[in-house]
Design a protein around this motif. Structure first.
Motif, PDB file in Angstrom:
ATOM      1  N   GLY A  77      -6.712  -0.488   3.103  1.00 25.76           N
ATOM      2  CA  GLY A  77      -7.562  -0.842   1.972  1.00 25.76           C
ATOM      3  C   GLY A  77      -6.735  -1.441   0.865  1.00 25.76           C
ATOM      4  N   SER A  78      -7.289  -1.490  -0.318  1.00 24.60           N
ATOM      5  CA  SER A  78      -6.556  -2.178  -1.378  1.00 24.60           C
ATOM      6  C   SER A  78      -5.341  -1.349  -1.788  1.00 24.60           C
ATOM      7  CB  SER A  78      -7.468  -2.428  -2.571  1.00 24.60           C
ATOM      8  OG  SER A  78      -7.653  -1.234  -3.269  1.00 24.60           O
ATOM      9  N   VAL A  79      -4.215  -2.037  -1.906  1.00 27.84           N
ATOM     10  CA  VAL A  79      -3.006  -1.348  -2.360  1.00 27.84           C
ATOM     11  C   VAL A  79      -2.623  -1.893  -3.729  1.00 27.84           C
ATOM     12  CG1 VAL A  79      -2.084  -0.839  -0.080  1.00 27.84           C
ATOM     13  CG2 VAL A  79      -1.495  -2.984  -1.179  1.00 27.84           C
ATOM     14  N   ASP A  80      -1.862  -1.109  -4.467  1.00 29.40           N
ATOM     15  CA  ASP A  80      -1.509  -1.550  -5.809  1.00 29.40           C
ATOM     16  C   ASP A  80      -0.220  -2.352  -5.811  1.00 29.40           C
ATOM     17  OD1 ASP A  80      -3.613   0.026  -7.327  1.00 29.40           O
ATOM     18  OD2 ASP A  80      -2.670   1.574  -6.092  1.00 29.40           O
ATOM     19  N   TYR A  81       0.713  -1.920  -4.972  1.00 24.98           N
ATOM     20  CA  TYR A  81       2.033  -2.575  -5.000  1.00 24.98           C
ATOM     21  C   TYR A  81       2.521  -2.904  -3.597  1.00 24.98           C
ATOM     22  CZ  TYR A  81       2.053  -0.776  -9.718  1.00 24.98           C
ATOM     23  OH  TYR A  81       1.721  -0.502 -11.009  1.00 24.98           O
ATOM     24  N   LEU A  82       3.133  -4.056  -3.484  1.00 27.81           N
ATOM     25  CA  LEU A  82       3.764  -4.448  -2.223  1.00 27.81           C
ATOM     26  C   LEU A  82       5.271  -4.478  -2.474  1.00 27.81           C
ATOM     27  CD1 LEU A  82       2.908  -5.646   0.611  1.00 27.81           C
ATOM     28  CD2 LEU A  82       3.577  -7.828  -0.375  1.00 27.81           C
ATOM     29  N   VAL A  83       6.037  -3.867  -1.567  1.00 30.78           N
ATOM     30  CA  VAL A  83       7.494  -3.821  -1.774  1.00 30.78           C
ATOM     31  C   VAL A  83       8.186  -4.894  -0.937  1.00 30.78           C
ATOM     32  CG1 VAL A  83       9.561  -2.381  -1.649  1.00 30.78           C
ATOM     33  CG2 VAL A  83       7.332  -1.340  -2.067  1.00 30.78           C
ATOM     34  N   GLN A  84       9.157  -5.574  -1.531  1.00 28.09           N
ATOM     35  CA  GLN A  84       9.955  -6.527  -0.762  1.00 28.09           C
ATOM     36  C   GLN A  84      11.437  -6.212  -0.924  1.00 28.09           C
ATOM     37  OE1 GLN A  84       8.726 -10.577  -1.533  1.00 28.09           O
ATOM     38  NE2 GLN A  84       6.967 -10.227  -0.214  1.00 28.09           N
TER      39      GLN A  84
END
Ligand code: XMP
Length: 513
Positions: free
Chosen positions: A317-324
């Motif tokens: 579902g919707s996530v707040d943060y994507l890590v790279q």
């Protein structure tokens, strides 16, 4: 309290990143910034010292790069290296000219004499080897400066104005060939800039965790884990910071090395995070069936990877943060022009616009690779993960020439495993930057027992490189190659020949496709 900072102004030299790494190795934080950084920006950065790097230009050429006006009035110590040294001299009233006769140009290792009453050379021998690379020289040094180093060909190798704390050297203290280069940088940092040495990975870990926690709050975080060093360390840091708010999606495309998928899963089992392992070998093999063209293979693997990630992203579902897992060498403005596309790289870092997320977190953005590894250790990741050699996103898919099949993958996995095992046994790991087996598309005649065989040839590739842009093939001892070869042809069915690749990059690339 914030870390003390050294500012490295980039004048286009080839060793700039190395300067930054050396400074950080002395436990002092630094950043590399473009030379045209404004005086206001420099003041806001608030450095305890500034280093001018080398560069390809001549200071007296009209188009040559200069730092912001007013930089010499800030009261901040400056160390100029090579072009940076000439710049200091030129801007403060000295005279820099092209070396008229060739003997005044210097390239390579050079015996150099030092005045050790200068703080930069304090407690060092009066004579040692330095690494030079300059065609210009300082014919006259500026007022207030004194000469503190010379070589046979050049009387003006080092200058200083201790009152204003300005120092310049024509050689490169950052390269290993300069015998006491690290100590000179240390003198600059500790005895001239009065650094505290407050840059350590334990401290970085603590601060990074605090800052991630305060940013993320109770939000959901998503990370695509490849098993490579950068994404693994980023994942461990996030796991430590936000635990169960983190979901790591590990796309196992079936193109991993032997046992790799299990090792990655195992390493993350100690954290209470959502670890999703998508074992999608079948899907990738199907998409790759019959495909032989290298670029097409890369594109298919990259696309399928994104599809799988997308699928998982939707489930969460919707996530707040994507890590790279972006690291500092990718961030430093390189100023290089457009380069030809040799291979379309597939990186988990380059992901997506499909998952709904608010913001990207790049917790390793300011770290060099060796610092990322150190941080990984601080976080308790196992050594084999932390020291893992680079492994390309498309995995073994680009180490099998021609069509990819499950049989070929298994053959390659076994051969590669033997290669790695024997390299480790011979203690050669630290000498090699990357080493792996590739499956050629060549079959040839052999004799096994009393019978004829018509089997594949495995190619072994091992290189030494510092930047992976150029590389030299590694001189692995014959006895070690022999052991590897004997084991592969005996233990891996379908292989009757082992070849060793003795091509550097360029003209070859490191990977085969
Ligand atoms: P080449 O083969 O271009 O490789 O000499 C240089 C370095 O890059 C790695 N490599 C990749 N890394 N995605 C990656 O993340 C890719 O698609 C990719 N292709 C090559 C290669 O292993 C070597 O370290």
């Amino acid at each position: 309290m914030d870390n003390q900072k050294i500012l490295i102004l980039d004048f286009g030299g080839q060793y700039n990143q190395l300067i930054a790494r050396r400074v950080r190795e002395c436990n002092v934080y630094c950043e590399v910034k473009p030379h045209d950084m404004s005086l206001e920006e420099i003041k806001a950065f608030d450095p305890i010292g500034i280093i001018f790097t080398g560069g390809p230009n001549s200071v007296y050429a009209e188009s040559s790069p200069h730092p912001a006006k007013g930089i010499y009035e800030l009261g901040v110590p400056i160390l100029g290296i090579c072009y940076g040294c000439q710049l200091l001299s030129h801007e403060l009233g000295g005279l820099v000219t092209a070396a008229q006769d060739d003997s005044a140009r210097e390239y390579g290792k050079t015996s150099t004499w030092f005045d050790t009453s200068c703080t930069l050379f304090r407690d060092l021998p009066q004579e040692s080897i330095t690494w030079m690379s300059h065609g210009d020289y300082m014919a006259k040094v500026p007022q207030g400066f004194r000469l503190v180093a010379h070589s046979k060909a050049c009387p003006t190798v080092g200058i200083c104005d201790e009152k204003r704390r300005f120092y310049g050297v024509q050689f490169h203290p950052e390269v290993n060939h300069t015998q006491y280069g690290s100590q000179m940088l240390r003198n600059f940092l500790y005895n001239i800039c009065h650094a505290r040495g407050d840059w350590t990975m334990a401290d970085y870990k603590r601060r990074a965790i605090e800052s991630i926690r305060s940013k993320v709050g109770g939000g959901k975080v998503l990370l695509a884990l490849s098993g490579g060093v950068d994404s693994s360390v980023a994942a461990a840091l996030l796991a430590e910071a936000v635990g169960s708010q983190l979901t790591c999606v590990f796309v196992d495309h079936g193109l991993m090395r032997k046992d790799e998928g299990d090792e990655v899963e195992q390493a993350f089992s100690r954290w209470d995070i959502n670890f999703v392992r998508c074992s999608e070998e079948q899907r990738f093999l199907k998409a790759l069936a019959g495909v032989t063209e290298p670029e097409q293979k890369r594109k298919i693997i990259g696309e399928e990877f994104i599809r799988v990630f997308e699928q998982e992203g939707k489930k969460i579902g919707s996530v707040d943060y994507l890590v790279q897992g972006t690291i500092y060498p990718d961030v430093i403005e390189s100023g290089k022009g457009e380069a030809a596309v040799i291979k379309s790289h597939h990186n988990v870092g380059g992901l997506p616009d499909f998952v709904d997320f608010k913001e990207i977190i790049e917790p390793l953005r300011m770290l060099f690779k060796d610092e990322v590894r150190q941080l990984g250790r601080e976080l308790g990741l196992p050594e084999y993960l932390v020291m893992r050699q680079p492994f390309p996103g498309p995995g073994l898919g680009i180490r099998i020439i021609g069509e990819i099949t499950k049989e070929k993958l298994d053959m390659l996995r076994d051969a590669d495993f033997i290669f790695r095992q024997e390299i480790a046994r011979a203690g050669l790991e630290p000498m090699l930057s990357q080493y792996f087996a590739a499956l050629t598309n060549m079959r040839s005649v052999g004799v096994m027992g009393d019978g004829r065989s018509y089997d594949y040839a495995i190619a072994l590739r091992a290189v030494e490189t510092s930047d992976f842009m150029t590389a030299d093939w590694a001189r692995i001892p014959y006895e070690v190659l022999d052991r590897i070869s004997v084991r592969i042809v005996n233990e891996v069915r379908g292989v009757n020949r082992v070849l060793y690749d003795v091509t550097s990059k360029p003209p070859a690339t490191i990977e085969f496709e």
